[in-house]
Design a protein around this motif. Structure first.
Motif, PDB file in Angstrom:
ATOM      1  N   GLU A   1       0.832  -1.211   0.000  1.00 21.18           N
ATOM      2  CA  GLU A   1       0.000   0.000   0.000  1.00 21.18           C
ATOM      3  C   GLU A   1       0.858   1.249   0.000  1.00 21.18           C
ATOM      4  OE1 GLU A   1      -3.367   2.171   2.862  1.00 21.18           O
ATOM      5  OE2 GLU A   1      -2.593   0.166   3.339  1.00 21.18           O
ATOM      6  N   LEU A   2       1.890   1.263   0.829  1.00 20.56           N
ATOM      7  CA  LEU A   2       2.773   2.424   0.887  1.00 20.56           C
ATOM      8  C   LEU A   2       3.528   2.601  -0.421  1.00 20.56           C
ATOM      9  CD1 LEU A   2       3.955   4.741   2.526  1.00 20.56           C
ATOM     10  CD2 LEU A   2       5.683   3.146   3.413  1.00 20.56           C
ATOM     11  N   GLN A   3       3.915   1.501  -1.038  1.00 20.28           N
ATOM     12  CA  GLN A   3       4.645   1.574  -2.297  1.00 20.28           C
ATOM     13  C   GLN A   3       3.771   2.178  -3.394  1.00 20.28           C
ATOM     14  OE1 GLN A   3       7.873  -1.294  -3.819  1.00 20.28           O
ATOM     15  NE2 GLN A   3       5.960  -2.203  -4.526  1.00 20.28           N
ATOM     16  N   VAL A   4       2.492   1.831  -3.397  1.00 16.12           N
ATOM     17  CA  VAL A   4       1.566   2.408  -4.374  1.00 16.12           C
ATOM     18  C   VAL A   4       1.461   3.920  -4.167  1.00 16.12           C
ATOM     19  CG1 VAL A   4      -0.846   2.493  -5.109  1.00 16.12           C
ATOM     20  CG2 VAL A   4       0.252   0.285  -4.703  1.00 16.12           C
ATOM     21  N   ILE A   5       1.421   4.344  -2.907  1.00 22.05           N
ATOM     22  CA  ILE A   5       1.353   5.787  -2.607  1.00 22.05           C
ATOM     23  C   ILE A   5       2.618   6.487  -3.097  1.00 22.05           C
ATOM     24  CG2 ILE A   5       1.248   7.490  -0.741  1.00 22.05           C
ATOM     25  CD1 ILE A   5      -0.426   5.477   0.840  1.00 22.05           C
ATOM     26  N   PHE A   6       3.773   5.875  -2.856  1.00 23.73           N
ATOM     27  CA  PHE A   6       5.045   6.439  -3.325  1.00 23.73           C
ATOM     28  C   PHE A   6       5.027   6.645  -4.834  1.00 23.73           C
ATOM     29  CE2 PHE A   6       8.402   5.325   0.146  1.00 23.73           C
ATOM     30  CZ  PHE A   6       7.680   6.092   1.057  1.00 23.73           C
ATOM     31  N   ILE A   7       4.625   5.588  -5.578  1.00 21.72           N
ATOM     32  CA  ILE A   7       4.696   5.622  -7.044  1.00 21.72           C
ATOM     33  C   ILE A   7       3.669   6.604  -7.610  1.00 21.72           C
ATOM     34  CG2 ILE A   7       4.480   4.257  -9.143  1.00 21.72           C
ATOM     35  CD1 ILE A   7       6.979   3.691  -7.482  1.00 21.72           C
ATOM     36  N   ASP A   8       2.449   6.637  -7.022  1.00 23.49           N
ATOM     37  CA  ASP A   8       1.424   7.560  -7.517  1.00 23.49           C
ATOM     38  C   ASP A   8       1.872   9.010  -7.347  1.00 23.49           C
ATOM     39  OD1 ASP A   8      -0.172   5.484  -8.269  1.00 23.49           O
ATOM     40  OD2 ASP A   8      -1.454   5.541  -6.480  1.00 23.49           O
ATOM     41  N   ARG A   9       2.465   9.303  -6.188  1.00 22.00           N
ATOM     42  CA  ARG A   9       2.932  10.675  -5.975  1.00 22.00           C
ATOM     43  C   ARG A   9       4.109  11.003  -6.885  1.00 22.00           C
ATOM     44  NH1 ARG A   9       3.161  14.687  -2.029  1.00 22.00           N
ATOM     45  NH2 ARG A   9       4.033  16.491  -3.152  1.00 22.00           N
ATOM     46  N   LEU A  10       4.995  10.034  -7.072  1.00 23.09           N
ATOM     47  CA  LEU A  10       6.134  10.235  -7.980  1.00 23.09           C
ATOM     48  C   LEU A  10       5.645  10.474  -9.408  1.00 23.09           C
ATOM     49  CD1 LEU A  10       9.177  10.230  -8.524  1.00 23.09           C
ATOM     50  CD2 LEU A  10       9.055   7.746  -8.763  1.00 23.09           C
ATOM     51  N   LYS A  11       4.599   9.760  -9.804  1.00 24.78           N
ATOM     52  CA  LYS A  11       4.035   9.952 -11.132  1.00 24.78           C
ATOM     53  C   LYS A  11       3.579  11.396 -11.317  1.00 24.78           C
ATOM     54  CE  LYS A  11       0.148   8.413 -13.995  1.00 24.78           C
ATOM     55  NZ  LYS A  11      -1.006   7.476 -14.088  1.00 24.78           N
ATOM     56  N   GLU A  12       2.933  11.951 -10.313  1.00 20.30           N
ATOM     57  CA  GLU A  12       2.487  13.343 -10.392  1.00 20.30           C
ATOM     58  C   GLU A  12       3.678  14.285 -10.523  1.00 20.30           C
ATOM     59  OE1 GLU A  12       0.125  14.077  -6.979  1.00 20.30           O
ATOM     60  OE2 GLU A  12      -1.435  12.607  -7.499  1.00 20.30           O
ATOM     61  N   GLU A  13       4.739  14.028  -9.769  1.00 20.27           N
ATOM     62  CA  GLU A  13       5.910  14.905  -9.813  1.00 20.27           C
ATOM     63  C   GLU A  13       6.620  14.819 -11.161  1.00 20.27           C
ATOM     64  OE1 GLU A  13       6.819  17.068  -7.542  1.00 20.27           O
ATOM     65  OE2 GLU A  13       5.172  16.514  -6.214  1.00 20.27           O
ATOM     66  N   LEU A  14       6.709  13.595 -11.729  1.00 25.67           N
ATOM     67  CA  LEU A  14       7.429  13.425 -12.995  1.00 25.67           C
ATOM     68  C   LEU A  14       6.703  14.088 -14.156  1.00 25.67           C
ATOM     69  CD1 LEU A  14       8.634   9.694 -12.728  1.00 25.67           C
ATOM     70  CD2 LEU A  14      10.024  11.774 -12.552  1.00 25.67           C
ATOM     71  N   GLN A  15       5.419  14.299 -14.035  1.00 25.66           N
ATOM     72  CA  GLN A  15       4.682  14.989 -15.091  1.00 25.66           C
ATOM     73  C   GLN A  15       5.054  16.468 -15.173  1.00 25.66           C
ATOM     74  OE1 GLN A  15       0.597  14.125 -14.164  1.00 25.66           O
ATOM     75  NE2 GLN A  15       0.637  12.096 -15.157  1.00 25.66           N
ATOM     76  N   HIS A  16       5.687  16.989 -14.102  1.00 22.55           N
ATOM     77  CA  HIS A  16       6.094  18.396 -14.090  1.00 22.55           C
ATOM     78  C   HIS A  16       7.605  18.552 -14.245  1.00 22.55           C
ATOM     79  CE1 HIS A  16       2.199  18.320 -11.875  1.00 22.55           C
ATOM     80  NE2 HIS A  16       1.973  19.452 -12.540  1.00 22.55           N
ATOM     81  N   SER A  17       8.383  17.656 -13.666  1.00 24.34           N
ATOM     82  CA  SER A  17       9.832  17.816 -13.721  1.00 24.34           C
ATOM     83  C   SER A  17      10.492  16.452 -13.550  1.00 24.34           C
ATOM     84  CB  SER A  17      10.303  18.761 -12.617  1.00 24.34           C
ATOM     85  OG  SER A  17      11.719  18.836 -12.577  1.00 24.34           O
ATOM     86  N   ASN A  18      11.687  16.323 -14.143  1.00 17.99           N
ATOM     87  CA  ASN A  18      12.434  15.077 -14.026  1.00 17.99           C
ATOM     88  C   ASN A  18      13.270  15.001 -12.759  1.00 17.99           C
ATOM     89  OD1 ASN A  18      11.456  14.012 -16.422  1.00 17.99           O
ATOM     90  ND2 ASN A  18      13.108  14.896 -17.652  1.00 17.99           N
ATOM     91  N   SER A  19      13.317  16.054 -12.009  1.00 15.21           N
ATOM     92  CA  SER A  19      14.110  16.061 -10.772  1.00 15.21           C
ATOM     93  C   SER A  19      13.461  17.022  -9.783  1.00 15.21           C
ATOM     94  CB  SER A  19      15.557  16.477 -11.044  1.00 15.21           C
ATOM     95  OG  SER A  19      15.615  17.796 -11.563  1.00 15.21           O
ATOM     96  N   GLY A  20      13.746  16.771  -8.498  1.00  9.72           N
ATOM     97  CA  GLY A  20      13.193  17.638  -7.474  1.00  9.72           C
ATOM     98  C   GLY A  20      13.028  16.882  -6.165  1.00  9.72           C
ATOM     99  N   VAL A  21      12.240  17.477  -5.261  1.00 17.39           N
ATOM    100  CA  VAL A  21      11.972  16.879  -3.960  1.00 17.39           C
ATOM    101  C   VAL A  21      10.463  16.938  -3.728  1.00 17.39           C
ATOM    102  CG1 VAL A  21      12.344  17.039  -1.471  1.00 17.39           C
ATOM    103  CG2 VAL A  21      14.229  17.575  -3.059  1.00 17.39           C
ATOM    104  N   TYR A  22       9.914  15.848  -3.242  1.00 19.63           N
ATOM    105  CA  TYR A  22       8.492  15.887  -2.888  1.00 19.63           C
ATOM    106  C   TYR A  22       8.319  15.308  -1.481  1.00 19.63           C
ATOM    107  CZ  TYR A  22       8.062  10.901  -4.165  1.00 19.63           C
ATOM    108  OH  TYR A  22       8.185   9.538  -4.251  1.00 19.63           O
ATOM    109  N   GLU A  23       7.304  15.835  -0.806  1.00 15.84           N
ATOM    110  CA  GLU A  23       7.047  15.448   0.578  1.00 15.84           C
ATOM    111  C   GLU A  23       5.649  14.870   0.709  1.00 15.84           C
ATOM    112  OE1 GLU A  23       7.646  18.911   2.921  1.00 15.84           O
ATOM    113  OE2 GLU A  23       9.830  18.751   2.918  1.00 15.84           O
ATOM    114  N   MET A  24       5.527  13.934   1.633  1.00 14.91           N
ATOM    115  CA  MET A  24       4.237  13.315   1.954  1.00 14.91           C
ATOM    116  C   MET A  24       4.116  13.257   3.466  1.00 14.91           C
ATOM    117  SD  MET A  24       4.163  10.140  -0.780  1.00 14.91           S
ATOM    118  CE  MET A  24       5.770   9.559  -0.188  1.00 14.91           C
TER     119      MET A  24
END
Length: 318
Positions: A230-253
């Motif tokens: 479940e946590l891994q799915v949350i990680f990947i879904d949030r990463l998917k959102e970030e990658l649609q805007h930039s190829n690098s950066g920092v995101y927080e949950m």
């Protein structure tokens, strides 16, 4: 080139051997048939000498009726001097195949003559019309030889194909071993990297992950008391959102009182079937927390200095 020459030489050698065997067989067969027929007719002449001397027509006809049934006999004629004394014809009808062989010349009618003698005096002769099938047997032997040669060619082709398949199979096995070796080598490098590494396909589905990434997920799953998947799915879904805007950066949950900070960097692979992307993930949660505390401390320090300055101005009026 050398293998081709050797292969052709073997085929020519086998062809010569088969041709030699066919030639020897046909020669020996022809000689055997002729000599055997001559001996048989000489034996007939010896047996008929007495009855012909005695003019015993019944005995002669009985003998001819007995021997005419031989399949190679066409007709038998007995001459007393120059006069025809008796004759027997082969009464069995010829089959269509035998008739066809006679028409094309594979079976010929040959005539054998042998004098009949009594007390060293020639009293007559025997003539036998004989079906000479030597040409048919030669053609048959030739066809058998051709069949054997064709079988040899097919067998040689099968052996050659098997050799090529074995060689290709060995090359394939060697290539598989080398690919597996390279795969194991890459996996070792992939897993010793301290940063989390994952590959995502063009639909942002997780394909491969290294040990460091699994450690990040497992550590936070235990801390947050969540299911790993479940946590891994949350990680990947949030990463998917970030990658649609930039190829690098920092995101927080943020989960309850815990904030997870992940630094990511994505690179798309080229010349691959599914356009996979490799993403580097670094857990900077502790550093981010420490940085927030330092920032909060700096803010409090600034407020303290401001308050001190205000109090000083209040206590020391102009």
């Amino acid at each position: 080139m050398s293998f081709t020459i050797k292969y052709l030489s073997n085929k020519i050698l086998v062809l010569l051997i088969i041709s030699g065997i066919v030639f020897i067989f046909t020669k020996r067969y022809s000689s055997h048939i002729v000599s055997e027929s001559e001996r048989t007719i000489q034996e007939h002449a010896r047996i008929l000498a007495g009855p012909l001397w005695n003019y015993d027509e019944d005995l002669i006809n009985a003998f001819l009726s007995t021997v005419i049934v031989r399949k190679e006999y066409k007709a038998i004629r007995i001459y007393n001097g120059d006069s025809l004394f008796s004759m027997q014809l082969h009464r069995s009808p010829e089959g269509p195949f035998e008739s066809y062989l006679q028409q094309i010349g594979f079976i010929k009618i040959s005539t054998f003559n042998e004098n009949i003698s009594k007390n060293d005096t020639v009293i007559g002769r025997i003539e036998v019309d004989w079906k000479d099938s030597t040409s048919y047997m030669i053609a048959y032997a030739f066809l058998v030889g051709v069949l054997f040669y064709v079988i040899f060619l097919m067998y040689s082709r099968i052996l050659n194909t098997n050799r090529n398949l074995e060689k290709n199979n060995q090359d394939l096995q060697d290539a598989i071993k080398e690919i597996k070796k390279q795969k194991d080598y890459i996996e070792q490098i992939f897993n010793v990297v301290t940063q989390g590494l994952i590959t995502l396909d063009n639909e942002f589905q997780l394909s491969v992950s290294n040990n460091s990434y699994q450690d990040i997920v497992i550590r936070w799953a235990k801390l947050l008391k969540m299911n790993i998947e479940e946590l891994q799915v949350i990680f990947i879904d949030r990463l998917k959102e970030e990658l649609q805007h930039s190829n690098s950066g920092v995101y927080e949950m943020t989960f309850d009182k815990h904030t997870i900070s992940l630094k990511y960097f994505a690179v798309q692979l080229v010349n691959v079937e599914n356009n996979d992307s490799v993403v580097s993930l670094e857990d900077i949660s502790e550093f981010a927390t420490l940085q927030r505390r330092v920032t909060q401390a700096e803010k409090l320090e600034a407020v303290g200095r401001l308050a001190t300055g205000i109090a000083h101005e209040i206590n020391t009026p102009i």
